[in-house]
Write a protein that holds these residues in place. Structure first.
Motif, PDB file in Angstrom:
ATOM      1  N   ILE A  85       0.930  -1.211   0.027  1.00 57.50           N
ATOM      2  CA  ILE A  85       0.140  -0.020  -0.028  1.00 57.50           C
ATOM      3  C   ILE A  85       0.962   1.305  -0.119  1.00 57.50           C
ATOM      4  CG2 ILE A  85      -1.524   1.294   1.642  1.00 57.50           C
ATOM      5  CD1 ILE A  85      -2.622  -1.452   2.290  1.00 57.50           C
ATOM      6  N   LEU A  86       1.857   1.188   0.682  1.00 60.07           N
ATOM      7  CA  LEU A  86       2.912   2.469   0.746  1.00 60.07           C
ATOM      8  C   LEU A  86       3.506   2.666  -0.398  1.00 60.07           C
ATOM      9  CD1 LEU A  86       4.555   4.283   2.605  1.00 60.07           C
ATOM     10  CD2 LEU A  86       6.043   2.419   3.008  1.00 60.07           C
ATOM     11  N   GLN A  87       4.156   1.425  -1.207  1.00 56.66           N
ATOM     12  CA  GLN A  87       4.482   1.821  -2.499  1.00 56.66           C
ATOM     13  C   GLN A  87       3.546   2.188  -3.497  1.00 56.66           C
ATOM     14  OE1 GLN A  87       5.919  -2.370  -2.542  1.00 56.66           O
ATOM     15  NE2 GLN A  87       8.042  -1.666  -3.357  1.00 56.66           N
ATOM     16  N   GLU A  88       2.329   2.005  -3.504  1.00 56.79           N
ATOM     17  CA  GLU A  88       1.359   2.421  -4.275  1.00 56.79           C
ATOM     18  C   GLU A  88       1.058   3.897  -3.929  1.00 56.79           C
ATOM     19  OE1 GLU A  88       0.128   0.968  -6.970  1.00 56.79           O
ATOM     20  OE2 GLU A  88       0.049  -0.973  -6.576  1.00 56.79           O
ATOM     21  N   PRO A 117       1.520   2.303  12.963  1.00 54.48           N
ATOM     22  CA  PRO A 117       0.641   2.372  11.820  1.00 54.48           C
ATOM     23  C   PRO A 117       0.399   3.864  11.487  1.00 54.48           C
ATOM     24  CG  PRO A 117       0.157   0.522  13.077  1.00 54.48           C
ATOM     25  CD  PRO A 117       1.075   1.471  14.043  1.00 54.48           C
ATOM     26  N   HIS A 118      -0.062   4.529  12.240  1.00 58.57           N
ATOM     27  CA  HIS A 118      -0.738   6.163  11.948  1.00 58.57           C
ATOM     28  C   HIS A 118       0.243   7.242  12.581  1.00 58.57           C
ATOM     29  CE1 HIS A 118      -4.081   3.727  10.838  1.00 58.57           C
ATOM     30  NE2 HIS A 118      -3.930   2.947  11.846  1.00 58.57           N
ATOM     31  N   PRO A 119       1.261   7.346  12.187  1.00 56.52           N
ATOM     32  CA  PRO A 119       2.086   8.219  12.536  1.00 56.52           C
ATOM     33  C   PRO A 119       1.798   9.792  12.196  1.00 56.52           C
ATOM     34  CG  PRO A 119       3.317   7.490  10.578  1.00 56.52           C
ATOM     35  CD  PRO A 119       1.924   6.734  10.950  1.00 56.52           C
ATOM     36  N   ASN A 120       2.125  10.806  12.902  1.00 57.16           N
ATOM     37  CA  ASN A 120       1.973  12.262  12.678  1.00 57.16           C
ATOM     38  C   ASN A 120       2.882  12.590  11.960  1.00 57.16           C
ATOM     39  OD1 ASN A 120       3.704  12.970  14.265  1.00 57.16           O
ATOM     40  ND2 ASN A 120       2.408  13.173  15.970  1.00 57.16           N
ATOM     41  N   LEU A 121       2.828  13.832  11.340  1.00 57.52           N
ATOM     42  CA  LEU A 121       3.864  14.283  10.339  1.00 57.52           C
ATOM     43  C   LEU A 121       5.325  14.570  11.152  1.00 57.52           C
ATOM     44  CD1 LEU A 121       4.487  15.620   7.604  1.00 57.52           C
ATOM     45  CD2 LEU A 121       3.820  17.782   8.532  1.00 57.52           C
ATOM     46  N   GLU A 122       5.142  15.058  12.500  1.00 57.87           N
ATOM     47  CA  GLU A 122       6.439  14.961  13.173  1.00 57.87           C
ATOM     48  C   GLU A 122       7.138  13.601  13.200  1.00 57.87           C
ATOM     49  OE1 GLU A 122       8.174  17.898  13.685  1.00 57.87           O
ATOM     50  OE2 GLU A 122       6.442  18.477  12.592  1.00 57.87           O
ATOM     51  N   ILE A 145       3.140   8.670   2.868  1.00 55.23           N
ATOM     52  CA  ILE A 145       3.227   7.962   3.926  1.00 55.23           C
ATOM     53  C   ILE A 145       1.948   8.399   4.667  1.00 55.23           C
ATOM     54  CG2 ILE A 145       4.381   7.564   6.059  1.00 55.23           C
ATOM     55  CD1 ILE A 145       6.925   8.141   4.661  1.00 55.23           C
ATOM     56  N   LEU A 146       1.439   9.599   4.887  1.00 51.47           N
ATOM     57  CA  LEU A 146       0.140   9.870   5.519  1.00 51.47           C
ATOM     58  C   LEU A 146      -0.876   9.145   4.806  1.00 51.47           C
ATOM     59  CD1 LEU A 146       0.874  13.604   6.274  1.00 51.47           C
ATOM     60  CD2 LEU A 146       0.356  11.950   7.983  1.00 51.47           C
ATOM     61  N   LYS A 147      -1.056   9.097   3.436  1.00 50.82           N
ATOM     62  CA  LYS A 147      -2.070   8.510   2.718  1.00 50.82           C
ATOM     63  C   LYS A 147      -2.075   6.904   2.983  1.00 50.82           C
ATOM     64  CE  LYS A 147      -5.138   7.806  -0.587  1.00 50.82           C
ATOM     65  NZ  LYS A 147      -4.714   7.431  -2.101  1.00 50.82           N
ATOM     66  N   ALA A 148      -0.804   6.512   3.040  1.00 50.39           N
ATOM     67  CA  ALA A 148      -0.705   4.840   3.332  1.00 50.39           C
ATOM     68  C   ALA A 148      -1.378   4.750   4.692  1.00 50.39           C
ATOM     69  CB  ALA A 148       0.727   4.549   2.854  1.00 50.39           C
ATOM     70  N   SER A 149      -0.986   5.476   5.499  1.00 48.09           N
ATOM     71  CA  SER A 149      -1.317   4.996   6.860  1.00 48.09           C
ATOM     72  C   SER A 149      -2.701   5.248   7.178  1.00 48.09           C
ATOM     73  CB  SER A 149      -0.484   6.077   8.132  1.00 48.09           C
ATOM     74  OG  SER A 149      -1.193   7.231   7.906  1.00 48.09           O
ATOM     75  N   LYS A 150      -3.472   6.234   6.387  1.00 49.04           N
ATOM     76  CA  LYS A 150      -4.951   6.280   6.277  1.00 49.04           C
ATOM     77  C   LYS A 150      -5.504   5.162   5.964  1.00 49.04           C
ATOM     78  CE  LYS A 150      -5.326  11.282   6.583  1.00 49.04           C
ATOM     79  NZ  LYS A 150      -4.856  12.114   5.476  1.00 49.04           N
TER      80      LYS A 150
END
Lengths: 154, 781
Positions: A85-88, A117-122, A145-150
């Motif tokens: 999912i991350l690569q996509e 699995p759900h990191p914030n920007l920092e 990365i934010l998108k993949a984590s969602k």
């Protein structure tokens, strides 16, 4: 020469290595894994990062002989038969330009999302602070990365 | 507004999957088997010296060393615009780190050990490490034979001095211009050298086979230029272009550093003496810092005259470049800025002296921005200051003097259509320029910085591009071109152009990295000209293919070509809605007729573009009369900077940058250039800096000591703005933007520091330390 037995991308491999050979050189020259890149050969840039037992490690900073019995994953192993999912997400956001840092960044981001699995920007910035990218300004990498984590279920 | 199917759409990169899966092949990834040898270079340990003796005997004795080479083996010169350097130093070294000899061995370790055993005896000469010292009376002359060096006709070297080229531009009446001014302001600005820091270092492999043909695999922006320069340099060995093949896989970042030829000449030359072997040379990060092109250092003396109402009347701009030991490429940086140092302003009376000066530091060369970053640091700092001095708003001042379409450039040609005023307005609005920014932290202050920018491609007037395009059975397309996707998204955008003409989805168009034997000519992927120039060639190739398709359909079906069009991989007809001939049915196999014979055959297109209006033949004393630049791309930027008053630590809270792309062929890729280029520019002003000792040795040749931005250094917010005032001769109106995005960074920071603290820093980089010390001094006064 010494024999080292390790697991590379879920396959058991046995190889002869000199004590002075780095894991990076052995992966590229003896094990056929070209995704880890050499950018500085001293641990500054992160282009050579691989996962060893799930932890992101700079393969230019350790000797292959130290890897007896360990599980090593390179980007080839993450790609496998189907992209993650991350690569996509990285494709969707045009996250890379020249692409040379991509293998290392994807390794670091994969490690991050596994432990958090759900990191914030920092937290994303912190996790990527050891991977140098000269092209993108990092923003499209954060976005992916934010998108993949969602997309990863809570 | 024309409705396009693929142009102007933010489609994802066609090389995305390759690059995120680990499949993309870079030069260092290619295996060469058992006959691969490794070269290591013996580098000069002094900045300027005569070579008295090179003793290779100990290295030759080392087991595993195949051969040791010195300058005697290759007494050949090379260079792009001026042939001023040899493959290896001959009787003299001119910078610390210059290649003196090479050891070729079976393993990289043995090559390295061998190189350490080569003993070079030097007789040191005085080293000239500063361009102003190099200009002074009695300075040591680096190139006593300067008068004999072949160079392009638009360079003007001064034999007997260290001046390799002097670009003079004169327009109007300078004296009169200053006499008309109500206020004149003079100041000096300094910019140090910088390193590109592509994450992939330079690497090349040369292989000379038993039939006498040389193949070079290299990480390069310039496959055809490399082939040409190799052929020129190795001509005494009987090689010409047909004997040389350059293959350029994916490039791990270029930024100008992989333009032209630097270290690639070494494995190419070494291979010619080791028939049957492949010889590989890969720069370490330290060598990458020391022995490739660097961005040139600058001392700029600016004198600007303005009227009370803000009208600029005269500019005297003297720019002295520290161009390094060899200027075969760098002299054109000097030339480019010498034609353009008025910035994006309408100035009637102009004098520009852009002086290319030899120093005993590594060769200067192309770096993203090609000298304009260095020039704009001074000019845009000066503009902000002079506006304040006459009590005028700096935005209003810029708007009043902004160059408009039809205004004369410094060399007298008319300025191209451009959206500079729109860029100023949109940036001002996006950054909320009139808003009062105030920090909640009493120790911190906030400043605003603004800058305009412009840049033209710097190229020979006959720099050209070409393209081949071939259809496959499934109506997929191979687009065969020789520009390099150095990350900017070239392959994707070229696919979009062909897609638009041919009605084929870009995902069905494959663009491979070049091979000079198979791909048609391209000058180089530099100068931000590739979208414009190669784009024109690709469009023509696609139109050529389309014309063949439509002519065939007309011939077979007796339908007028005018009624036919391509869409969704099929030929369709305006007059006959039911007509739908899939491309896949005939683009290779032809169209079957009633008698069982076929018409047509494989569809192959070709296209070429050269800017036939361009000319470098301006007057040497004034630069008037030619048309050296094809067009300028313009834009504006602004940022909000937070500064800690005690430590000087700075943080960009918000930045906006507007750039006139003519037509954004792929908006997301342009935004990528803005976020990436702006960060690269901010790093040059905030912390990057090449530090040399008094012997000409670089003190920080690694990423520990030469800091490039990490993920932690990204501004909180970047607002990318695309302006679209079409370039009449661009593909769909497009012009280049790749380099420009980093141009305004340095003056924006300098202007924001002055805005916040009332101190003007005129030398880069503007580090936290420098700001803190300057502010401390300012408070004490």
């Amino acid at each position: 020469m010494a024999k080292v037995k390790l697991t590379l991308n879920n396959e058991t491999r046995t190889i002869d290595v000199e004590p002075c050979e780095t894991l990076l050189d052995v992966l590229r020259d003896k094990l056929g894994m070209k995704s880890p890149k050499c950018g500085c050969d001293r641990g500054d840039c992160g282009a050579c990062a691989v996962l060893i037992d799930g932890k992101s490690v700079r393969s230019c900073l350790i000797f292959a002989i130290e890897c007896e019995g360990q599980h090593i994953t390179t980007l080839e192993g993450i790609s496998g038969d189907q992209l993650s999912i991350l690569q996509e997400a990285f494709i969707e956001f045009n996250s890379f330009q020249c692409g040379y840092c991509a293998p290392g960044v994807i390794i670091s981001a994969t490690e991050l999302l596994k432990s958090n699995p759900h990191p914030n920007l920092e937290e994303i910035k912190e996790a990527l602070s050891g991977n140098l990218c000269r092209c993108t300004g990092y923003q499209p990498i954060f976005d992916a990365i934010l998108k993949a984590s969602k997309e990863t279920k809570k | 507004m024309t409705d396009y199917r693929y142009i102007g759409k933010s489609i994802t990169r066609i090389d995305g999957r390759e690059k995120i899966s680990g499949a993309a092949v870079y030069t260092d990834d290619i295996d060469f088997g058992a006959n691969l040898l490794y070269a290591e270079i013996v580098s000069s340990t002094v900045a300027h010296a005569l070579i008295l003796n090179i003793d290779t005997s100990e290295a030759e004795k080392l087991e595993g060393v195949v051969k040791v080479f010195t300058g005697k083996d290759f007494p050949y010169k090379f260079g792009l615009y001026m042939k001023d350097r040899y493959i290896f130093a001959q009787d003299k070294v001119r910078f610390y780190g210059e290649q003196v000899a090479a050891v070729v061995a079976r393993t990289p370790q043995i090559a390295k050990m061998g190189a350490e055993l080569v003993k070079v005896e030097y007789q040191e000469l005085p080293a000239v490490l500063d361009q102003m010292e190099a200009l002074a009376e009695g300075a040591t002359i680096l190139h006593p034979d300067l008068g004999d060096y072949p160079h392009v006709p638009w360079f003007f070297p001064k034999p007997g001095t260290n001046v390799a080229h002097w670009r003079k531009t004169r327009r109007g009446d300078l004296e009169n211009g200053f006499a008309e001014a109500d206020h004149i302001y003079e100041e000096t600005y300094e910019v140090p050298r910088y390193a590109h820091c592509a994450i992939e270092t330079h690497v090349a492999i040369g292989k000379f086979d038993y039939s006498g043909r040389l193949t070079v695999w290299s990480s390069s922006q310039s496959p055809h230029t490399q082939r040409n320069l190799f052929a020129e340099a190795l001509a005494p060995m009987g090689l010409s272009q047909k004997d040389i093949r350059v293959i350029t896989p994916h490039v791990g970042g270029g930024f100008g550093g992989k333009a032209g030829v630097t270290m690639e000449i070494l494995p190419a030359a070494l291979a010619t003496k080791l028939r049957g072997y492949a010889v590989k040379l890969r720069w370490t990060r330290e060598q990458e810092f020391i022995n490739t092109y660097q961005r040139l250092g600058v001392v700029a003396k600016l004198k600007l005259g303005v009227k009370k109402d803000g009208t600029i009347t005269a500019l005297d701009h003297k720019i002295y470049w520290d161009a390094g030991a060899y200027v075969e490429y760098g002299a054109n940086v000097v030339n480019a800025v010498g034609l353009s140092a008025i910035g994006p302003y309408r100035i009637p009376n102009v004098s520009i002296d852009s002086v290319c000066i030899y120093t005993n530091l590594p060769p200067g060369g192309a770096y993203r921005g090609f000298g304009y970053s260095e020039m704009l640091f001074g000019l845009e700092s000066h503009i902000t200051t002079i506006a304040r001095q006459i009590g005028m708003d700096e935005i209003e001042f810029r708007r009043k003097n902004a160059i408009l379409e039809g205004d004369k450039t410094a060399y007298g040609a008319a300025m191209n259509p451009n959206g500079l005023l729109e860029a100023i307005d949109k940036v001002t609005k996006a950054i909320e320029w009139d808003k009062e920014y105030k920090s909640t932290d009493p120790n911190k202050v906030i400043g605003k910085g603004f800058s305009l920018f412009w840049k033209a491609p710097a190229m020979p007037p006959n720099a050209s591009s070409s393209a081949f395009l071939k259809f496959n059975e499934d109506a997929s397309i191979n687009l065969i071109i020789s520009g390099m996707d150095i990350g900017q998204g070239y392959q994707t955008v070229m696919a979009q152009i062909a897609a638009e003409v041919l009605g084929v989805d870009p995902s069905k168009i494959r663009v491979e990295t070049p091979d000079t034997d198979r791909n048609p000519y391209e000058w180089q992927t530099v100068a931000s000209h590739i979208t414009w120039s190669s784009g024109n060639a690709v469009k023509k190739a696609a139109i050529d293919a389309r014309d063949q398709i439509l002519a065939l359909v007309e011939r077979v079906y007796h339908m007028s070509q005018d009624s036919l069009y391509l869409e969704d991989e099929a030929v369709k007809c305006h007059n006959q809605a039911s007509f739908n001939l899939p491309l896949r049915s005939f683009v290779v196999e032809g169209i079957a007729t009633k008698d069982g014979s076929y018409r047509g055959g494989p569809i192959n297109g070709r296209g070429m573009f050269m800017p036939e209006f361009s000319s470098a033949s301006g007057d040497p004393d004034t630069s008037q009369g030619g048309h050296p630049n094809v067009h300028y791309t313009v834009g504006a930027g602004a940022l909000i900077l937070e500064i800690d008053k005690d430590t000087g630590k700075m943080k960009v809270l918000k930045a906006a940058e507007a750039i006139d792309a003519g037509k954004a062929l792929n908006p997301d890729l342009i935004k990528g250039q803005i976020t990436g280029g702006l960060l690269q520019g901010l790093a040059t002003v905030l912390y990057e800096d090449m530090r040399y000792d008094d012997k000409g040795r670089l003190l920080n040749p690694n990423f520990t000591d030469y800091k490039i931005p990490t993920a932690m250094d990204v501004p909180d917010e970047i607002i990318p703005i695309i302006i679209e005032v079409p370039q009449p001769d661009g593909p769909y109106g497009a012009r280049g933007v790749g380099e420009h995005t980093m141009l305004p960074a340095a003056p924006m920071i300098a202007n924001a520091v002055e805005n916040a603290l009332g101190i003007r820093i005129r030398s880069m980089p503007i580090t936290a330390e420098k700001v803190a010390m300057a502010y401390k001094k300012h408070r004490e006064q």
